[in-house]
Write a protein that holds these residues in place. Structure first.
Motif, mmCIF file in Angstrom:
data_model
loop_
_atom_site.group_PDB
_atom_site.id
_atom_site.type_symbol
_atom_site.label_atom_id
_atom_site.label_comp_id
_atom_site.label_asym_id
_atom_site.label_seq_id
_atom_site.Cartn_x
_atom_site.Cartn_y
_atom_site.Cartn_z
ATOM 1 N N GLU A 33 0.829 -1.207 0.000
ATOM 2 C CA GLU A 33 0.000 0.000 0.000
ATOM 3 C C GLU A 33 0.865 1.260 0.000
ATOM 4 O O GLU A 33 0.579 2.224 -0.714
ATOM 5 C CB GLU A 33 -0.940 -0.008 1.205
ATOM 6 N N ALA A 34 1.932 1.237 0.788
ATOM 7 C CA ALA A 34 2.821 2.398 0.839
ATOM 8 C C ALA A 34 3.539 2.607 -0.492
ATOM 9 O O ALA A 34 3.701 3.740 -0.960
ATOM 10 C CB ALA A 34 3.838 2.236 1.967
ATOM 11 N N VAL A 35 3.972 1.516 -1.112
ATOM 12 C CA VAL A 35 4.651 1.623 -2.405
ATOM 13 C C VAL A 35 3.693 2.144 -3.473
ATOM 14 O O VAL A 35 4.055 3.002 -4.282
ATOM 15 C CB VAL A 35 5.241 0.254 -2.828
ATOM 16 N N LEU A 36 2.455 1.650 -3.467
ATOM 17 C CA LEU A 36 1.462 2.109 -4.449
ATOM 18 C C LEU A 36 1.152 3.598 -4.294
ATOM 19 O O LEU A 36 0.837 4.279 -5.269
ATOM 20 C CB LEU A 36 0.178 1.289 -4.322
ATOM 21 N N LEU A 37 1.276 4.079 -3.051
ATOM 22 C CA LEU A 37 1.044 5.509 -2.790
ATOM 23 C C LEU A 37 2.308 6.349 -3.000
ATOM 24 O O LEU A 37 2.287 7.562 -2.785
ATOM 25 C CB LEU A 37 0.548 5.704 -1.356
ATOM 26 N N HIS A 38 3.399 5.689 -3.389
ATOM 27 C CA HIS A 38 4.698 6.355 -3.578
ATOM 28 C C HIS A 38 5.163 7.043 -2.302
ATOM 29 O O HIS A 38 5.799 8.103 -2.339
ATOM 30 C CB HIS A 38 4.615 7.374 -4.722
ATOM 31 N N ASP A 39 4.843 6.413 -1.175
ATOM 32 C CA ASP A 39 5.215 6.949 0.140
ATOM 33 C C ASP A 39 6.443 6.187 0.633
ATOM 34 O O ASP A 39 6.324 5.140 1.285
ATOM 35 C CB ASP A 39 4.038 6.791 1.110
ATOM 36 N N GLY A 40 7.620 6.709 0.309
ATOM 37 C CA GLY A 40 8.863 6.033 0.657
ATOM 38 C C GLY A 40 9.064 5.804 2.145
ATOM 39 O O GLY A 40 9.367 4.683 2.567
ATOM 40 N N PRO A 41 8.908 6.840 2.990
ATOM 41 C CA PRO A 41 9.100 6.636 4.426
ATOM 42 C C PRO A 41 8.146 5.588 5.015
ATOM 43 O O PRO A 41 8.554 4.774 5.845
ATOM 44 C CB PRO A 41 8.825 8.024 5.014
ATOM 45 N N ALA A 42 6.895 5.594 4.572
ATOM 46 C CA ALA A 42 5.931 4.616 5.079
ATOM 47 C C ALA A 42 6.302 3.204 4.626
ATOM 48 O O ALA A 42 6.175 2.236 5.396
ATOM 49 C CB ALA A 42 4.520 4.953 4.604
ATOM 50 N N ALA A 43 6.763 3.078 3.397
ATOM 51 C CA ALA A 43 7.187 1.767 2.897
ATOM 52 C C ALA A 43 8.370 1.243 3.702
ATOM 53 O O ALA A 43 8.431 0.058 4.055
ATOM 54 C CB ALA A 43 7.550 1.872 1.419
ATOM 55 N N ALA A 44 9.328 2.135 4.009
ATOM 56 C CA ALA A 44 10.494 1.735 4.800
ATOM 57 C C ALA A 44 10.080 1.314 6.206
ATOM 58 O O ALA A 44 10.573 0.312 6.733
ATOM 59 C CB ALA A 44 11.501 2.884 4.855
ATOM 60 N N ARG A 45 9.150 2.065 6.828
ATOM 61 C CA ARG A 45 8.691 1.710 8.179
ATOM 62 C C ARG A 45 7.982 0.360 8.177
ATOM 63 O O ARG A 45 8.195 -0.466 9.074
ATOM 64 C CB ARG A 45 7.745 2.791 8.718
ATOM 65 N N ALA A 46 7.137 0.139 7.178
ATOM 66 C CA ALA A 46 6.402 -1.123 7.111
ATOM 67 C C ALA A 46 7.357 -2.302 6.925
ATOM 68 O O ALA A 46 7.181 -3.358 7.549
ATOM 69 C CB ALA A 46 5.393 -1.070 5.961
#
Length: 236
Positions: free
Chosen positions: A198-211
């Motif tokens: 979900e974070a990657v699809l939203l292009h949210d790098g920090p959220a993807a890293a945290r997940a």
């Protein structure tokens, strides 16, 4: 007197190895190389030079030599590092723990990069890889599906070094994935992957890293619990 270091001339084996490697890595390259005799004739060298060159490529994981059949292109460039780590850390439980620690250092950044760099085609591949991890799979199937999700994410990061290192860690860490999936169940892995996706699809790098960091930290905890349980069984 000022002298500069002379460049060491390449041997025939080195030259042939490089030429064959370039051909094998070329987009659209054939799966099989020509026969040894044919290669020697095309390159204008002896068959022994071709034989040594293909042995070198085999050690590098670029070809698979099938005696009596031929020389087949392979995609195991991570193999030398795999062998080196196994020799350096021969104790399997310790090797599994250190491999997960390495993944903890690398994979959050991979997820962050993928969030910014993934193409539309790669995002679709990531969706498909995530959907392939299901509760009804056998343990070996679940492990392979899990590996493939992380592999697909690494490709989306557009960093070939990360891809090679993580392929090595995947080879070394299949036993740790079996342990963590057995310990926590496949459903939790699915939930964690969903958060990363979900974070990657939203292009949210920090959220993807945290997940991803949360995912690997939990896997490390599960592995440690599994190894402690095994030690307790042995001590009884």
């Amino acid at each position: 007197m000022s002298l500069s270091t002379l460049a060491r001339p390449q041997s025939l084996v080195e030259t042939v190895s490089q030429q064959l490697a370039q051909e094998l890595l070329r987009e659209g390259a054939s799966e099989w190389l020509p026969a040894e005799r044919q290669l020697a004739e095309q390159l204008g060298v002896s068959r022994s030079v071709v034989r040594e060159a293909t042995k070198r490529l085999e050690l590098q994981g670029l070809v698979e030599v099938r005696h009596g059949i031929g020389i087949r292109r392979a995609d195991r460039l991570h193999q030398p590092l795999n062998s080196s780590i196994t020799l350096r850390v021969p104790d399997e439980p310790e090797r599994l723990r250190q491999s997960l620690e390495a993944r903890l250092a690398i994979e959050p950044e991979v997820a962050r990069l993928a969030a910014h760099r993934a193409t539309k085609a790669q995002l679709q591949e990531l969706r498909e890889a995530h959907a392939a991890l299901r509760p009804d799979l056998t343990l070996p199937q679940a492990v392979e599906a899990d590996v493939n999700f992380h592999r697909t994410l690494a490709r989306a990061s557009a960093n070939e070094v990360f891809c090679l290192v993580l392929e090595t860690l995947a080879d070394l860490g299949r036993a740790s994935r079996e342990a963590t999936i057995t310990q926590a169940g496949v459903q939790r892995a699915i939930r964690h992957h969903q958060s990363v996706l979900e974070a990657v699809l939203l292009h949210d790098g920090p959220a993807a890293a945290r997940a991803m960091r949360h995912h690997i930290e939990k896997a490390l905890e599960d592995l440690q619990s599994h190894l402690e349980g095994q030690r307790n069984l042995v001590e009884r």
